[in-house]
Scaffold this active site. Structure first.
Site, PDB file in Angstrom:
ATOM      1  N   ARG A  48       0.135   9.031   6.548  1.00  0.00           N
ATOM      2  CA  ARG A  48       1.140   9.167   7.511  1.00  0.00           C
ATOM      3  C   ARG A  48       1.986   8.725   9.189  1.00  0.00           C
ATOM      4  O   ARG A  48       2.565   9.222   9.353  1.00  0.00           O
ATOM      5  CB  ARG A  48      -0.104  10.237   8.620  1.00  0.00           C
ATOM      6  CG  ARG A  48       0.575  11.643   9.489  1.00  0.00           C
ATOM      7  CD  ARG A  48      -0.812  12.633  10.132  1.00  0.00           C
ATOM      8  NE  ARG A  48      -1.881  11.736  11.186  1.00  0.00           N
ATOM      9  CZ  ARG A  48      -1.940  11.441  11.820  1.00  0.00           C
ATOM     10  NH1 ARG A  48      -1.234  11.570  12.456  1.00  0.00           N
ATOM     11  NH2 ARG A  48      -2.688  10.650  12.320  1.00  0.00           N
ATOM     12  N   TYR A  62       0.110  -6.499  15.645  1.00  0.00           N
ATOM     13  CA  TYR A  62       1.353  -5.847  17.001  1.00  0.00           C
ATOM     14  C   TYR A  62       1.028  -6.044  17.994  1.00  0.00           C
ATOM     15  O   TYR A  62       1.322  -5.372  19.550  1.00  0.00           O
ATOM     16  CB  TYR A  62       1.838  -4.065  15.941  1.00  0.00           C
ATOM     17  CG  TYR A  62       3.294  -5.230  15.000  1.00  0.00           C
ATOM     18  CD1 TYR A  62       4.533  -5.618  15.372  1.00  0.00           C
ATOM     19  CD2 TYR A  62       2.630  -4.902  14.095  1.00  0.00           C
ATOM     20  CE1 TYR A  62       4.938  -5.825  14.009  1.00  0.00           C
ATOM     21  CE2 TYR A  62       3.335  -4.847  12.952  1.00  0.00           C
ATOM     22  CZ  TYR A  62       4.606  -5.980  12.995  1.00  0.00           C
ATOM     23  OH  TYR A  62       5.260  -6.208  11.919  1.00  0.00           O
ATOM     24  N   ARG A  76      -6.015   1.231   4.010  1.00  0.00           N
ATOM     25  CA  ARG A  76      -4.536   1.312   3.338  1.00  0.00           C
ATOM     26  C   ARG A  76      -3.998   0.887   1.443  1.00  0.00           C
ATOM     27  O   ARG A  76      -3.767   1.219   0.989  1.00  0.00           O
ATOM     28  CB  ARG A  76      -3.602   2.041   4.055  1.00  0.00           C
ATOM     29  CG  ARG A  76      -3.224   0.987   4.773  1.00  0.00           C
ATOM     30  CD  ARG A  76      -2.357   0.940   5.877  1.00  0.00           C
ATOM     31  NE  ARG A  76      -1.976   0.342   6.909  1.00  0.00           N
ATOM     32  CZ  ARG A  76      -2.324  -0.937   8.060  1.00  0.00           C
ATOM     33  NH1 ARG A  76      -3.162  -0.309   8.233  1.00  0.00           N
ATOM     34  NH2 ARG A  76      -1.837  -1.634   8.455  1.00  0.00           N
ATOM     35  N   HIS A 115       1.350  -1.520   0.181  1.00  0.00           N
ATOM     36  CA  HIS A 115      -0.333   0.154  -0.102  1.00  0.00           C
ATOM     37  C   HIS A 115       0.801   1.137   0.195  1.00  0.00           C
ATOM     38  O   HIS A 115       1.468   0.994   0.266  1.00  0.00           O
ATOM     39  CB  HIS A 115      -0.752  -0.034   1.379  1.00  0.00           C
ATOM     40  CG  HIS A 115       0.122   0.599   2.658  1.00  0.00           C
ATOM     41  ND1 HIS A 115       0.597   1.238   3.181  1.00  0.00           N
ATOM     42  CD2 HIS A 115      -0.056  -0.987   2.905  1.00  0.00           C
ATOM     43  CE1 HIS A 115       0.551   0.867   4.129  1.00  0.00           C
ATOM     44  NE2 HIS A 115       0.500  -0.133   4.132  1.00  0.00           N
ATOM     45  N   GLY A 116       0.132   2.234  -0.530  1.00  0.00           N
ATOM     46  CA  GLY A 116       0.907   3.930  -0.308  1.00  0.00           C
ATOM     47  C   GLY A 116       1.046   4.320   1.131  1.00  0.00           C
ATOM     48  O   GLY A 116       0.545   3.187   1.902  1.00  0.00           O
ATOM     49  N   GLU A 123      -1.575  -6.761   7.578  1.00  0.00           N
ATOM     50  CA  GLU A 123      -0.474  -6.696   8.629  1.00  0.00           C
ATOM     51  C   GLU A 123      -0.891  -7.290   9.650  1.00  0.00           C
ATOM     52  O   GLU A 123      -1.635  -7.830   9.926  1.00  0.00           O
ATOM     53  CB  GLU A 123      -0.287  -5.386   8.557  1.00  0.00           C
ATOM     54  CG  GLU A 123       0.817  -5.040   9.426  1.00  0.00           C
ATOM     55  CD  GLU A 123       1.698  -4.982   8.775  1.00  0.00           C
ATOM     56  OE1 GLU A 123       2.514  -6.212   7.940  1.00  0.00           O
ATOM     57  OE2 GLU A 123       2.771  -4.530   8.060  1.00  0.00           O
ATOM     58  N   ARG A 124       0.835  -7.453   9.867  1.00  0.00           N
ATOM     59  CA  ARG A 124       1.571  -8.673  11.253  1.00  0.00           C
ATOM     60  C   ARG A 124      -0.095  -7.865  11.918  1.00  0.00           C
ATOM     61  O   ARG A 124       0.257  -6.646  12.373  1.00  0.00           O
ATOM     62  CB  ARG A 124       2.323  -8.822  11.101  1.00  0.00           C
ATOM     63  CG  ARG A 124       3.093  -9.289  12.377  1.00  0.00           C
ATOM     64  CD  ARG A 124       3.845  -8.960  12.235  1.00  0.00           C
ATOM     65  NE  ARG A 124       4.782  -9.851  13.993  1.00  0.00           N
ATOM     66  CZ  ARG A 124       5.711 -10.592  14.613  1.00  0.00           C
ATOM     67  NH1 ARG A 124       7.081  -9.332  13.897  1.00  0.00           N
ATOM     68  NH2 ARG A 124       5.815 -10.478  15.492  1.00  0.00           N
TER      69      ARG A 124
END
Length: 275
Positions: free
Chosen positions: A15, A92, A61, A11-12, A89-90
């Site tokens: 922030r 956390y 995202r 993904h891009g 995503e992983r």
């Protein structure tokens, strides 16, 4: 033999990426202005690639990145995209929403190293790999079914996906720096049953590619260094693989060739504008 092209894009920028804050799964941060520009640049770079299937993480995202890529594509205006939580995503845990430096401090306090350290409530690397393995096996089964259907349907026997005038199945075919190929590069021009786009996340992609290399013996470009292989993809980094599937009875055996890894050729224009 069944086969497919697989293009994987991170993904891009968000922030939180810029500020080095962990997002994981619990922080669903949208793209920044730079992230949208990166996604648009990736879309232009991939505009001449004909995808047959698109899968993306269900986090915003990744969704926004995929939308920009498809908006620029000449051949995928009406394609149906599918969201899959296996591409997230992983996780956390307690470290999500906190600076990366906090995760490193947690790991140090536990006598461990990042990224193998798992914060409370997070996923282990092994658990992330299981997600990646499950998703890849799903893709292989999907393509094998497409191949089998085309073999039995006389009307579609000659409709395999192959590079022709007008579109490409290899995103690096017309790259100004030339494609990064390995000894199996001639396989890029073979007829494929599908050309799949996946939009996901940095840590997930690194783990997934590690599975390709260590477990499935993926062949790599000869110019690829160990540091490049172990690095997290830049935002909107693009990787491309050719996968051939052999039917071993009840087991589908993939043979993977990496054509390019974490490439960011398309970001030159974005970086020039930032400068």
């Amino acid at each position: 033999m069944a086969g497919f092209g697989l293009t994987v894009v991170r993904h891009g920028e968000t922030r939180y990426n810029k500020e080095k804050i962990l997002q994981g799964q619990g922080v669903d941060e949208p793209l920044s202005n730079t992230g949208f520009k990166q996604a648009e640049a990736a879309g232009v770079f991939l505009s001449n690639v004909k995808f047959t299937h698109v899968f993306e993480s269900d986090l915003i995202r990744a969704k926004q990145t995929a939308a920009k890529i498809l908006e620029k594509n000449k051949y995928c205006k009406d394609i149906i995209t599918k969201y899959d939580a296996k591409l997230r995503e992983r996780k956390y845990g307690v470290a999500e929403g906190r600076p990366l430096s906090d995760l490193r401090a947690m790991a140090k306090a536990a006598g461990e190293q990042c990224p193998s350290f798992t914060p409370s409530g997070g996923e282990t690397l092994a658990e992330v790999r299981v997600r990646g393995k499950d998703f890849f096996e799903f893709l292989c089964q999907l393509v094998f079914e497409v191949h089998r259907k085309e073999k039995t349907d006389v009307s579609t026997v000659a409709n395999g996906l192959e590079a022709s005038e007008g579109y490409s199945v290899n995103p690096f075919a017309n790259c100004c720096n030339g494609p990064v190929l390995n000894s199996d590069s001639k396989r890029v021009n073979e007829v494929l049953d599908a050309n799949i786009l996946v939009v996901s996340h940095g840590a997930y992609m690194k783990n997934w590619i590690g599975y390709f290399v260590s477990d499935l013996e993926c062949t790599l470009p000869s110019s690829l260094t160990k540091s490049q292989l172990s690095s997290v993809s830049p935002n909107t980094g693009i990787s491309h693989f050719i996968i051939k599937l052999e039917n071993g009875g009840d087991i589908i055996k993939p043979r993977i060739s990496c054509i390019g890894l974490n490439r960011d050729d398309h970001l030159a224009s974005v970086n020039d504008k930032k400068a």
